[in-house]
Design an enzyme around this catalytic site. Sequence first.
Site, PDB file in Angstrom:
ATOM      1  N   HIS A  32       2.652  -9.932  -4.656  1.00 49.83           N
ATOM      2  CA  HIS A  32       3.327  -9.330  -3.599  1.00 49.83           C
ATOM      3  C   HIS A  32       2.180  -8.802  -2.829  1.00 49.83           C
ATOM      4  O   HIS A  32       1.416  -7.923  -3.167  1.00 49.83           O
ATOM      5  CB  HIS A  32       4.089  -8.182  -4.156  1.00 49.83           C
ATOM      6  CG  HIS A  32       4.981  -7.748  -2.941  1.00 49.83           C
ATOM      7  ND1 HIS A  32       6.301  -8.234  -2.436  1.00 49.83           N
ATOM      8  CD2 HIS A  32       4.786  -6.322  -2.458  1.00 49.83           C
ATOM      9  CE1 HIS A  32       6.638  -7.249  -1.759  1.00 49.83           C
ATOM     10  NE2 HIS A  32       5.810  -6.261  -1.747  1.00 49.83           N
ATOM     11  N   ASP A  34       1.587  -6.704   0.735  1.00 46.99           N
ATOM     12  CA  ASP A  34       1.994  -5.669   1.679  1.00 46.99           C
ATOM     13  C   ASP A  34       1.197  -5.740   3.047  1.00 46.99           C
ATOM     14  O   ASP A  34      -0.031  -5.232   2.945  1.00 46.99           O
ATOM     15  CB  ASP A  34       2.160  -4.357   1.063  1.00 46.99           C
ATOM     16  CG  ASP A  34       3.218  -4.305   0.224  1.00 46.99           C
ATOM     17  OD1 ASP A  34       4.265  -4.680   0.213  1.00 46.99           O
ATOM     18  OD2 ASP A  34       2.887  -3.827  -1.269  1.00 46.99           O
ATOM     19  N   MET A  67       5.434  -5.442   7.145  1.00 45.30           N
ATOM     20  CA  MET A  67       5.830  -4.137   7.493  1.00 45.30           C
ATOM     21  C   MET A  67       4.927  -3.898   8.879  1.00 45.30           C
ATOM     22  O   MET A  67       4.165  -3.127   9.036  1.00 45.30           O
ATOM     23  CB  MET A  67       5.604  -3.126   6.555  1.00 45.30           C
ATOM     24  CG  MET A  67       6.299  -3.095   5.244  1.00 45.30           C
ATOM     25  SD  MET A  67       5.714  -2.091   3.872  1.00 45.30           S
ATOM     26  CE  MET A  67       4.850  -3.335   3.140  1.00 45.30           C
ATOM     27  N   MET A 136      14.089  -2.007  -0.037  1.00 42.06           N
ATOM     28  CA  MET A 136      13.159  -1.205  -0.406  1.00 42.06           C
ATOM     29  C   MET A 136      13.776   0.113  -1.101  1.00 42.06           C
ATOM     30  O   MET A 136      14.894   0.636  -0.487  1.00 42.06           O
ATOM     31  CB  MET A 136      12.728  -0.474   0.995  1.00 42.06           C
ATOM     32  CG  MET A 136      11.809  -1.203   1.742  1.00 42.06           C
ATOM     33  SD  MET A 136      10.139  -1.744   0.904  1.00 42.06           S
ATOM     34  CE  MET A 136       9.430  -0.314   0.157  1.00 42.06           C
ATOM     35  N   ASP A 174      11.970  -3.317  -4.341  1.00 45.50           N
ATOM     36  CA  ASP A 174      10.229  -3.027  -4.070  1.00 45.50           C
ATOM     37  C   ASP A 174      10.080  -1.462  -3.717  1.00 45.50           C
ATOM     38  O   ASP A 174      10.966  -0.877  -2.952  1.00 45.50           O
ATOM     39  CB  ASP A 174      10.007  -3.460  -2.884  1.00 45.50           C
ATOM     40  CG  ASP A 174       8.579  -3.470  -2.385  1.00 45.50           C
ATOM     41  OD1 ASP A 174       7.842  -2.742  -3.142  1.00 45.50           O
ATOM     42  OD2 ASP A 174       7.906  -3.955  -1.481  1.00 45.50           O
TER      43      ASP A 174
HETATM   44  C1  DX5 Z   1       5.626   0.177  -0.317  1.00 49.78           C
HETATM   45  C2  DX5 Z   1       5.246  -1.133  -0.604  1.00 49.78           C
HETATM   46  C3  DX5 Z   1       5.243  -1.648  -1.971  1.00 49.78           C
HETATM   47  C4  DX5 Z   1       4.529  -0.587  -2.820  1.00 49.78           C
HETATM   48  C5  DX5 Z   1       4.984  -0.575  -4.354  1.00 49.78           C
HETATM   49  O1  DX5 Z   1       5.670   0.255   1.194  1.00 49.78           O
HETATM   50  O2  DX5 Z   1       6.214  -2.337   0.118  1.00 49.78           O
HETATM   51  O3  DX5 Z   1       5.296  -2.887  -2.386  1.00 49.78           O
HETATM   52  O4  DX5 Z   1       3.277  -1.155  -2.937  1.00 49.78           O
HETATM   53  O5  DX5 Z   1       4.254   0.105  -5.186  1.00 49.78           O
HETATM   54  P1  DX5 Z   1       4.852   0.803  -6.324  1.00 49.78           P
HETATM   55  O6  DX5 Z   1       5.309  -0.120  -7.243  1.00 49.78           O
HETATM   56  O7  DX5 Z   1       3.598   1.692  -6.787  1.00 49.78           O
HETATM   57  O8  DX5 Z   1       6.020   1.970  -5.689  1.00 49.78           O
HETATM   58 ZN    ZN Z   2       6.287  -4.407  -0.387  1.00 49.46          ZN
END
Ligand code: DX5
Ligand code: ZN
Length: 216
Positions: A32, A34, A67, A136, A174
């Site tokens: 994944h 980001d 994002m 999310m 996520d």
């Molecule tokens: C947040 C991201 C996530 C994040 C998840 O904006 O999209 O992918 O890295 O991290 P954890 O698992 O630590 O909540």
């Molecule tokens: Zn993410």
Amino acid sequence: MNYLSPSLLAADASKLGEQVKAIDQAGAQYVHIDVMDGCFVPSISFGLPVISSLRPCTKRVFDVHLMIEEPVRYAKEFVQAGADLVTVHAEACRHLDRTVYTLRELGVRVGVALNPATDIRCLEYILPSLDMVLLMTVNPGFGGQKFIPYSLDKIRDLKDMITRKDLHVDIEVDGGVSLENVSDVLRAGANVIVAGSAVFRGNIQENVKEFLGKMG
Ligand code: DX5
Ligand code: ZN
């Protein structure tokens, strides 16, 4: 089929390549990634050069979570950098249908992400065109936040919507997913699990194996 997608946001940025290999060897099916633009979300993370440099490190699915505002502007570039699955935020696209079709024509799998408070009904018509919906379960922008409890209802509602329409669309969850709540998340209907801090804090390979053990 369930898939684990460890989020590189929580990895040690000075050893990204090594850490990608570690999650691959431990059995995680996805990676994944980001991408944050400092505009749709407050943070800035990594972008195209990081993705293309990591591409030779693994054959696993690059699950790229954009994002960024108006991601259609960079659709081709993310595909060329090595994304296999590209997820855009419904809230960040002025023309969501056009964005989804642009990505599809580029030959990648396509997902749409929704922020915690965004109603799943905005997907009513686009759902048959998607491979995945990313829910999310924290407000996007940062790793290590707490899972928002009402998300479990939202996962169930989305699963119902997909079943009602007789579709095969993956549900990715996520934010704030841990070894403690992953079973609840799966039971609610998700099948793609993102975990950042819960994988990269401590022994990475042991954490991946523990997740996979709980994911069946
Ligand atoms: C947040 C991201 C996530 C994040 C998840 O904006 O999209 O992918 O890295 O991290 P954890 O698992 O630590 O909540
Ligand atoms: Zn993410």
